[in-house]
Design a protein around this motif. Structure first.
Motif, PDB file in Angstrom:
ATOM      1  N   SER A  28       0.822  -1.209   0.000  1.00  0.00           N
ATOM      2  CA  SER A  28       0.000   0.000   0.000  1.00  0.00           C
ATOM      3  C   SER A  28       0.858   1.262   0.000  1.00  0.00           C
ATOM      4  CB  SER A  28      -0.938   0.005   1.206  1.00  0.00           C
ATOM      5  OG  SER A  28      -0.188   0.005   2.410  1.00  0.00           O
ATOM      6  N   SER A  29       2.120   1.114   0.372  1.00  0.00           N
ATOM      7  CA  SER A  29       3.023   2.260   0.450  1.00  0.00           C
ATOM      8  C   SER A  29       4.462   1.747   0.396  1.00  0.00           C
ATOM      9  CB  SER A  29       2.804   2.997   1.777  1.00  0.00           C
ATOM     10  OG  SER A  29       3.838   3.924   2.020  1.00  0.00           O
ATOM     11  N   PRO A  30       5.391   2.524  -0.138  1.00  0.00           N
ATOM     12  CA  PRO A  30       6.789   2.108  -0.120  1.00  0.00           C
ATOM     13  C   PRO A  30       7.517   2.532   1.155  1.00  0.00           C
ATOM     14  CG  PRO A  30       6.579   4.055  -1.463  1.00  0.00           C
ATOM     15  CD  PRO A  30       5.187   3.686  -1.002  1.00  0.00           C
ATOM     16  N   PHE A  31       6.759   2.864   2.203  1.00  0.00           N
ATOM     17  CA  PHE A  31       7.367   3.321   3.460  1.00  0.00           C
ATOM     18  C   PHE A  31       6.989   2.411   4.618  1.00  0.00           C
ATOM     19  CE2 PHE A  31       7.019   7.089   0.849  1.00  0.00           C
ATOM     20  CZ  PHE A  31       8.290   7.625   0.949  1.00  0.00           C
ATOM     21  N   ALA A  32       7.947   2.181   5.510  1.00  0.00           N
ATOM     22  CA  ALA A  32       7.696   1.465   6.760  1.00  0.00           C
ATOM     23  C   ALA A  32       7.851   2.477   7.885  1.00  0.00           C
ATOM     24  CB  ALA A  32       8.688   0.328   6.946  1.00  0.00           C
ATOM     25  N   LYS A  43       9.595   7.459   9.346  1.00  0.00           N
ATOM     26  CA  LYS A  43       9.307   6.702   8.128  1.00  0.00           C
ATOM     27  C   LYS A  43      10.613   6.450   7.389  1.00  0.00           C
ATOM     28  CE  LYS A  43       4.675   6.975   8.023  1.00  0.00           C
ATOM     29  NZ  LYS A  43       3.811   5.856   8.073  1.00  0.00           N
ATOM     30  N   VAL A  44      10.745   5.236   6.845  1.00  0.00           N
ATOM     31  CA  VAL A  44      11.889   4.933   5.991  1.00  0.00           C
ATOM     32  C   VAL A  44      11.361   4.372   4.680  1.00  0.00           C
ATOM     33  CG1 VAL A  44      13.547   4.545   7.853  1.00  0.00           C
ATOM     34  CG2 VAL A  44      12.224   2.635   6.976  1.00  0.00           C
ATOM     35  N   SER A  45      12.044   4.705   3.613  1.00  0.00           N
ATOM     36  CA  SER A  45      11.658   4.249   2.286  1.00  0.00           C
ATOM     37  C   SER A  45      12.135   2.817   2.071  1.00  0.00           C
ATOM     38  CB  SER A  45      12.277   5.160   1.227  1.00  0.00           C
ATOM     39  OG  SER A  45      11.983   4.672  -0.060  1.00  0.00           O
ATOM     40  N   LEU A  46      11.246   1.981   1.539  1.00  0.00           N
ATOM     41  CA  LEU A  46      11.582   0.597   1.198  1.00  0.00           C
ATOM     42  C   LEU A  46      11.513   0.466  -0.324  1.00  0.00           C
ATOM     43  CD1 LEU A  46       9.398  -1.227   3.872  1.00  0.00           C
ATOM     44  CD2 LEU A  46      11.827  -0.647   4.024  1.00  0.00           C
ATOM     45  N   GLN A  68      19.816  -2.056   0.866  1.00  0.00           N
ATOM     46  CA  GLN A  68      19.893  -1.804   2.301  1.00  0.00           C
ATOM     47  C   GLN A  68      19.133  -0.526   2.654  1.00  0.00           C
ATOM     48  OE1 GLN A  68      24.017  -1.632   3.342  1.00  0.00           O
ATOM     49  NE2 GLN A  68      24.247  -3.839   3.290  1.00  0.00           N
ATOM     50  N   VAL A  69      18.558  -0.527   3.845  1.00  0.00           N
ATOM     51  CA  VAL A  69      17.812   0.631   4.338  1.00  0.00           C
ATOM     52  C   VAL A  69      18.446   1.061   5.652  1.00  0.00           C
ATOM     53  CG1 VAL A  69      15.584   1.433   5.173  1.00  0.00           C
ATOM     54  CG2 VAL A  69      15.681  -0.169   3.263  1.00  0.00           C
ATOM     55  N   VAL A  70      18.867   2.326   5.734  1.00  0.00           N
ATOM     56  CA  VAL A  70      19.467   2.851   6.959  1.00  0.00           C
ATOM     57  C   VAL A  70      18.346   3.309   7.882  1.00  0.00           C
ATOM     58  CG1 VAL A  70      20.982   4.588   7.954  1.00  0.00           C
ATOM     59  CG2 VAL A  70      21.560   3.536   5.769  1.00  0.00           C
ATOM     60  N   ILE A  71      18.282   2.711   9.058  1.00  0.00           N
ATOM     61  CA  ILE A  71      17.248   3.050  10.034  1.00  0.00           C
ATOM     62  C   ILE A  71      17.727   4.155  10.964  1.00  0.00           C
ATOM     63  CG2 ILE A  71      15.946   2.142  11.992  1.00  0.00           C
ATOM     64  CD1 ILE A  71      15.918  -0.527  10.484  1.00  0.00           C
TER      65      ILE A  71
END
Length: 113
Positions: A28-32, A43-46, A68-71
């Motif tokens: 539903s969204s590219p964000f977690a 919010k972080v982009s996936l 990779q996603v930097v949190i």
């Protein structure tokens, strides 16, 4: 451990049927949402969820590792990830918030000689 010829053929047929299935993963969204230990949310982009994913369109379809996603710029002892709604062929999957933390448990592998 040592399958019969019939079992091997059945397994090969199953793999081939799965390989030919149409599968599409969407979100539903590219964000977690990341919930930090102090309750702060960010919010972080996936990138993996920016467009629908169809394994038949990829050379290595079962390797779904994304970028990779930097949190956080610093190490965190714990955090929770809340994923957007994720769908498999249009059917919503139930994915509860995932909590990550440092464990102090011991792991002892079993050696079978």
């Amino acid at each position: 451990m040592f399958p019969s010829d019939a079992e091997e053929n059945e397994m090969k047929e199953l793999v081939e049927r799965r390989r030919n299935q149409q599968i599409e993963i969407t979100a539903s969204s590219p964000f977690a949402t990341i919930v930090l230990p102090d309750g702060t949310e960010k919010k972080v982009s996936l990138p993996f969820f920016e467009k629908p994913y169809n394994p038949n369109e990829h050379e290595q379809p079962y390797n779904i590792r994304g970028p990779q996603v930097v949190i956080s710029p610093m190490a965190l002892e714990s955090f929770t990830v809340i994923f957007p709604d994720i769908y498999l062929n249009g059917k919503k999957l139930y994915i509860p918030p995932v909590k990550f933390g440092i464990s102090n448990d011991w792991y002892a592998p079993v050696l079978n000689c």
